[in-house]
Design a protein around this motif. Structure first.
Motif, mmCIF file in Angstrom:
data_model
loop_
_atom_site.group_PDB
_atom_site.id
_atom_site.type_symbol
_atom_site.label_atom_id
_atom_site.label_comp_id
_atom_site.label_asym_id
_atom_site.label_seq_id
_atom_site.Cartn_x
_atom_site.Cartn_y
_atom_site.Cartn_z
ATOM 1 N N THR A 1 72.975 43.126 19.905
ATOM 2 C CA THR A 1 73.861 42.662 21.190
ATOM 3 C C THR A 1 75.162 42.129 20.449
ATOM 4 O O THR A 1 75.253 42.348 19.048
ATOM 5 C CB THR A 1 73.397 41.311 21.524
ATOM 6 O OG1 THR A 1 73.228 40.242 20.336
ATOM 7 C CG2 THR A 1 71.695 41.532 22.047
ATOM 8 N N GLU B 1 68.675 43.447 21.454
ATOM 9 C CA GLU B 1 68.306 43.926 22.742
ATOM 10 C C GLU B 1 67.232 44.821 22.712
ATOM 11 O O GLU B 1 67.330 45.721 21.697
ATOM 12 C CB GLU B 1 69.517 44.746 23.522
ATOM 13 C CG GLU B 1 69.331 44.964 24.930
ATOM 14 C CD GLU B 1 70.418 45.852 25.540
ATOM 15 O OE1 GLU B 1 70.406 46.202 26.856
ATOM 16 O OE2 GLU B 1 71.580 45.737 25.189
ATOM 17 N N TRP C 1 65.172 39.343 19.070
ATOM 18 C CA TRP C 1 65.390 39.421 20.436
ATOM 19 C C TRP C 1 65.310 38.094 21.174
ATOM 20 O O TRP C 1 66.122 37.956 21.901
ATOM 21 C CB TRP C 1 64.193 40.507 20.906
ATOM 22 C CG TRP C 1 64.226 40.571 22.598
ATOM 23 C CD1 TRP C 1 65.232 40.651 23.429
ATOM 24 C CD2 TRP C 1 62.854 41.113 23.267
ATOM 25 N NE1 TRP C 1 64.624 41.139 24.915
ATOM 26 C CE2 TRP C 1 63.286 41.429 24.587
ATOM 27 C CE3 TRP C 1 61.599 41.242 22.914
ATOM 28 C CZ2 TRP C 1 62.444 41.677 25.690
ATOM 29 C CZ3 TRP C 1 60.682 41.339 23.667
ATOM 30 C CH2 TRP C 1 60.881 41.712 25.283
ATOM 31 N N ARG C 2 64.281 37.226 20.659
ATOM 32 C CA ARG C 2 64.495 35.812 21.239
ATOM 33 C C ARG C 2 65.778 34.964 21.014
ATOM 34 O O ARG C 2 66.249 34.243 21.804
ATOM 35 C CB ARG C 2 63.177 35.018 20.682
ATOM 36 C CG ARG C 2 63.148 33.693 21.298
ATOM 37 C CD ARG C 2 61.880 32.886 20.613
ATOM 38 N NE ARG C 2 61.774 31.542 21.166
ATOM 39 C CZ ARG C 2 61.948 30.645 20.189
ATOM 40 N NH1 ARG C 2 61.880 30.698 18.750
ATOM 41 N NH2 ARG C 2 61.722 29.302 20.694
ATOM 42 N N ASP C 3 66.269 35.348 19.854
ATOM 43 C CA ASP C 3 67.444 34.729 19.420
ATOM 44 C C ASP C 3 68.942 35.211 19.983
ATOM 45 O O ASP C 3 69.939 34.731 19.798
ATOM 46 C CB ASP C 3 67.452 34.661 17.811
ATOM 47 C CG ASP C 3 66.764 33.834 17.278
ATOM 48 O OD1 ASP C 3 65.838 32.805 17.734
ATOM 49 O OD2 ASP C 3 66.407 33.796 16.097
ATOM 50 N N GLY C 4 68.749 36.418 20.671
ATOM 51 C CA GLY C 4 69.786 36.790 21.190
ATOM 52 C C GLY C 4 70.556 37.737 20.398
ATOM 53 O O GLY C 4 71.725 37.883 20.955
ATOM 54 N N LEU C 5 69.930 38.125 19.291
ATOM 55 C CA LEU C 5 70.626 38.936 18.461
ATOM 56 C C LEU C 5 70.382 40.539 18.447
ATOM 57 O O LEU C 5 71.179 41.329 18.305
ATOM 58 C CB LEU C 5 70.523 38.564 17.022
ATOM 59 C CG LEU C 5 70.618 37.213 16.721
ATOM 60 C CD1 LEU C 5 70.133 36.787 15.426
ATOM 61 C CD2 LEU C 5 72.242 36.954 16.753
#
Length: 135
Positions: A94, A78, A72-76
């Motif tokens: 994502t 949601e 989640w932190r890495d943007g992978l």
């Protein structure tokens, strides 16, 4: 360092190598055992926390929590939390996570296709190199 130490190794300051700036950190994340399995499972669609946990044999609640938070932190990934009792949380990839899933799925397919050959090669090597331990 003790076995229970979970501190993150600090990054060494200095000039970056060719592609080294940030790449090691990303590859460490992607090379993590649980990351790959979570991404492969989420590539199949939206999953609730317990669905993910049931789908990934051997993962503890703590490791799944850490892995999903890191993704989640890495943007992978949601994370969607619904205000219900008990709380319901769903995870989905994502667009960047889906692009990673395509690569990981290819690697997983390759692994499945070659697992027997690799097992045979390991057995042959172990026979030819008795007593040599590789960890």
């Amino acid at each position: 360092m003790s076995v229970t130490n979970t501190a993150v190794t600090p990054q060494v300051d200095g000039p970056c190598g060719d592609d080294d700036c940030g790449i090691r950190d990303v590859l460490d994340r992607l090379g993590d055992r649980w990351t790959v399995l979570v991404v492969v499972e989420l590539a199949k669609g939206v999953r609730r926390f317990r669905e993910l946990q049931r789908a990934i044999p051997g993962i503890s609640q703590r490791m799944l929590t850490l892995t999903t938070k890191r993704l989640w932190r890495d943007g992978l990934v949601e994370r969607i939390a619904y205000p219900t009792i008990p709380p319901q949380v769903e995870y989905r990839l994502t667009p960047m996570g889906r692009s990673l899933a395509a690569t990981i799925t290819g690697l997983a397919d390759w692994s499945r296709a070659h697992k027997d050959e690799i097992a045979t090669s390991r057995e042959t090597w172990d026979t030819q190199h008795p007593g040599e331990v590789i960890t």
